[in-house]
Design a protein around this motif. Sequence first.
Motif, PDB file in Angstrom:
ATOM      1  N   GLU A 126       0.692  -1.254  -0.089  1.00 12.16           N
ATOM      2  CA  GLU A 126       0.203  -0.089   0.094  1.00 12.16           C
ATOM      3  C   GLU A 126       0.786   1.158   0.045  1.00 12.16           C
ATOM      4  OE1 GLU A 126      -3.704   2.150   2.439  1.00 12.16           O
ATOM      5  OE2 GLU A 126      -2.605   0.511   3.322  1.00 12.16           O
ATOM      6  N   ILE A 127       1.800   1.339   0.959  1.00  8.63           N
ATOM      7  CA  ILE A 127       2.802   2.620   1.031  1.00  8.63           C
ATOM      8  C   ILE A 127       3.478   2.468  -0.135  1.00  8.63           C
ATOM      9  CG2 ILE A 127       4.430   3.558   2.244  1.00  8.63           C
ATOM     10  CD1 ILE A 127       3.049   2.505   4.805  1.00  8.63           C
TER      11      ILE A 127
ATOM     12  N   ASP B  61       3.364   1.201  -3.280  1.00  6.40           N
ATOM     13  CA  ASP B  61       2.568   1.818  -4.440  1.00  6.40           C
ATOM     14  C   ASP B  61       2.578   3.416  -4.680  1.00  6.40           C
ATOM     15  OD1 ASP B  61       1.900  -0.541  -5.265  1.00  6.40           O
ATOM     16  OD2 ASP B  61      -0.141  -0.745  -4.425  1.00  6.40           O
ATOM     17  N   LYS B  62       2.302   3.889  -3.491  1.00 11.17           N
ATOM     18  CA  LYS B  62       2.250   5.556  -3.300  1.00 11.17           C
ATOM     19  C   LYS B  62       3.776   6.132  -3.623  1.00 11.17           C
ATOM     20  CE  LYS B  62      -1.527   5.724  -0.309  1.00 11.17           C
ATOM     21  NZ  LYS B  62      -1.847   6.152   1.113  1.00 11.17           N
TER      22      LYS B  62
ATOM     23  N   ARG C 121       3.502  -1.395  -8.492  1.00  9.91           N
ATOM     24  CA  ARG C 121       2.316  -1.949  -9.042  1.00  9.91           C
ATOM     25  C   ARG C 121       2.363  -3.055  -9.985  1.00  9.91           C
ATOM     26  NH1 ARG C 121       1.714   4.186  -9.571  1.00  9.91           N
ATOM     27  NH2 ARG C 121       0.713   4.709  -7.618  1.00  9.91           N
TER      28      ARG C 121
END
Length: 82
Positions: free
Chosen positions: A61-62, A64-65, A71
């Motif tokens: 989650e982190i 990906d940012k 991704r």
Amino acid sequence: LDNMDAVISAIDVLTTPGPKTRHFSPDRITVSTVGLVPEIREFKRRCKARLAVSLHATTDEIRDKIMPINRRYPLGTLLSTL
């Protein structure tokens, strides 16, 4: 590792003894990557130098940012390649 041929060429120069060059052991060379899985596989196949992966985060989650490449190659895929 996006420029694999240049990286391998540079490592070859550093690890090949010559009259005017210093010889380094591949064990003393570390290449850092963000996690391009196919390139990691190729690097491991073609080279004896060490590999470091810049994770930048411990969760997908982190990551990906922070790192869009995550991704395509999430942590599970990346870690199974190592």
